[in-house]
Design a protein around this motif. Structure first.
Motif, short mmCIF file in Angstrom:
data_model
loop_
_atom_site.label_atom_id
_atom_site.label_comp_id
_atom_site.label_asym_id
_atom_site.label_seq_id
_atom_site.Cartn_x
_atom_site.Cartn_y
_atom_site.Cartn_z
N VAL A 99 2.85 15.71 5.04
CA VAL A 99 1.82 14.88 5.02
C VAL A 99 0.33 15.81 5.22
O VAL A 99 -0.53 15.55 4.55
CB VAL A 99 1.95 13.85 6.14
CG1 VAL A 99 0.56 12.84 6.26
CG2 VAL A 99 3.08 12.81 5.63
N SER A 271 4.66 7.25 0.78
CA SER A 271 3.14 7.20 0.41
C SER A 271 2.94 8.40 0.26
O SER A 271 1.96 8.66 -0.43
CB SER A 271 2.70 6.36 1.53
OG SER A 271 2.72 6.68 2.57
N ALA A 272 3.15 9.33 1.36
CA ALA A 272 2.66 10.67 1.11
C ALA A 272 3.03 11.53 -0.29
O ALA A 272 2.32 12.21 -0.81
CB ALA A 272 3.32 11.73 2.37
N TYR A 275 0.98 10.09 -3.08
CA TYR A 275 -0.37 10.51 -3.04
C TYR A 275 -0.58 11.98 -3.61
O TYR A 275 -1.29 12.17 -4.40
CB TYR A 275 -0.89 10.68 -1.61
CG TYR A 275 -2.32 11.27 -1.39
CD1 TYR A 275 -3.27 10.27 -1.31
CD2 TYR A 275 -2.38 12.77 -1.32
CE1 TYR A 275 -4.68 11.28 -1.31
CE2 TYR A 275 -3.63 13.34 -0.98
CZ TYR A 275 -4.99 12.55 -1.06
OH TYR A 275 -6.01 13.01 -0.96
N ARG A 324 -2.14 10.38 2.08
CA ARG A 324 -1.09 9.31 1.66
C ARG A 324 -1.82 8.01 1.21
O ARG A 324 -2.92 7.86 1.35
CB ARG A 324 -0.24 9.05 2.73
CG ARG A 324 -0.81 8.29 4.07
CD ARG A 324 0.36 8.08 5.06
NE ARG A 324 -0.29 7.43 6.09
CZ ARG A 324 -0.48 6.01 6.14
NH1 ARG A 324 -0.32 5.19 5.00
NH2 ARG A 324 -1.06 5.45 7.20
#
Length: 401
Positions: A99, A271-272, A275, A324
């Motif tokens: 992250v 979600s990281a 991104y 993220r």
């Protein structure tokens, strides 16, 4: 004597027959592209690129590409790869590394594989990094990547893929999963994204018990003993029939807390990854299918053509501080079995399945529709998911984060 010498020279160093035809050159470009698409791997394609001018012109037209990330580099330039020592540093060590560090290097050896300077097709020198003729080479320029102590230049997947013009199927594989978990613990997730999370399925178990080749059961180091009176029932549960209910001990012995940690950690990891894919998605308009997974098989992020197009036209809600994509408010459905026995004899202890969707999407699907949940994983975990969704369902909610 001179005659014999001339004869030997002819035999040892025969003159090439200029009338001889290289039949490989007669193969059509479409057939060569079919072969290159079967190869897929970027490193192997890099080697193909330096074989000939024709190959160098065809490789950028490949539409099925696989990028295997060798290691993850943090902001301080240190590199990490998949090792057992990483997992002993705590549950969130690898997650923090991804992250906050970011992926900046998938191909540390490609420059070495391409070899030294070869005419105008490819060059290992820094001056060739911006040259169109060396577009598929990994240069040594510090502006295009980070150089480790061994002198190898590091490049991001975005940099490596920038000269592929027609990618339709893209698979990126990390060296390991982000979540450092204890040995014997099972944790797998799959997430589908558009501009934000569409759905996520998480399968976990506190331990996995494999059958012995002989008559008996082998226990992992982290597995507790099974109930001596346990028998199989229709739900695949070892032990007495619990009607699908979660036992009270689940709430008091830390079981629920552990599942919450698994869920949040998996969502953050997904979600990281999402991104980090933004530059690739924006630059490759031809993409139909994108998968970002890891060598451990821990997590899979998937995006189809409609989801990719949604991300291009709809602004991304992202947390720049944590690198993220922001996760919206969620509705979650949970299934739990203290002991789940699969048809092959493997037993999942504390088996848990969590199905997650954004709150605003929940009304679009019938509450009884769980087909997308039971097909999220490959075997044998697909069977485990199918067995778990037959049990009692528990609904939860989570705010955006």
């Amino acid at each position: 004597m001179s005659y014999l010498g001339a004869d030997l020279s002819i035999r040892i160093y025969p003159q090439p027959d200029r009338s001889e035809i290289d039949h490989f050159d007669r193969l059509p470009d479409a057939l060569l592209l079919l072969v290159f698409n079967k190869i897929g791997d970027v490193k192997a394609l890099g080697r193909c690129c330096v074989v000939s001018r024709r190959f160098h012109a065809l490789v950028p037209q490949v539409d099925n590409v696989i990028v295997r990330v060798d290691c993850v580099i943090s902001d301080d330039g240190s590199t990490s790869s998949n090792s057992s020592s990483d997992k002993t540093r705590g549950t969130f060590w690898n997650l923090f590394r991804l992250v906050f560090g970011g992926i900046v290097k998938p191909l540390q050896a490609l420059g070495q594989l391409l070899g030294p300077k070869r005419t105008t097709l490819v060059s290992g020198s820094s001056s060739s990094a911006s040259s169109p003729s060396s577009s598929l080479a990994v240069g040594t320029s510090e502006e295009d990547g980070e150089t480790d102590q061994g002198g190898v230049t590091h490049h991001s997947p975005t940099q490596v893929l920038k000269n592929f013009n027609e990618i339709r199927l893209l698979r990126i594989e990390l060296p390991s999963g982000e979540l450092g978990i204890e040995d014997g613990v099972l944790l797998k997730w799959r997430a589908d994204f558009g501009s934000t999370l569409d759905n996520c399925v998480i399968l976990g178990a506190s331990s996995v018990i494999h059958p012995k080749p002989e008559n008996g059961v082998a226990f992992n180091a982290s597995a507790d003993a099974l109930c001596s009176s346990g028998v199989n029932n229709n739900n695949g549960v070892v032990g007495g029939d619990d009607n699908g209910s979660i036992p009270d001990s689940f709430y008091t012995n830390g079981g629920l807390k552990l599942r919450v940690v698994w869920t949040i950690s998996s969502l953050i990891a997904a979600s990281a990854r999402h991104y980090l894919l933004q530059p690739i998605i924006s630059e490759h308009k031809t993409l139909d299918n994108l998968v970002l997974t890891d060598a451990d098989g821990q997590g899979v992020l998937h995006m189809d053509r409609d989801q990719l197009e949604e991300l291009r036209v709809k602004p991304l809600s992202a947390s720049l501080a944590s690198k993220r994509t922001l996760v919206p408010a969620l509705n979650m459905r949970l299934w739990y079995a203290p002991h789940l026995e699969l048809p092959d004899g493997v037993v999942l202890k504390g088996a848990t399945l969590v199905a997650i969707r954004p709150s605003e999407q929940s009304p679009k699907k019938e509450p009884s529709d769980v087909s997308w949940v039971s097909t999220a994983f490959e075997e044998p975990y697909r069977t485990a998911a199918r067995m778990l969704v037959k049990r009692r369902t528990y609904c939860l909610e989570m705010n955006s984060f």
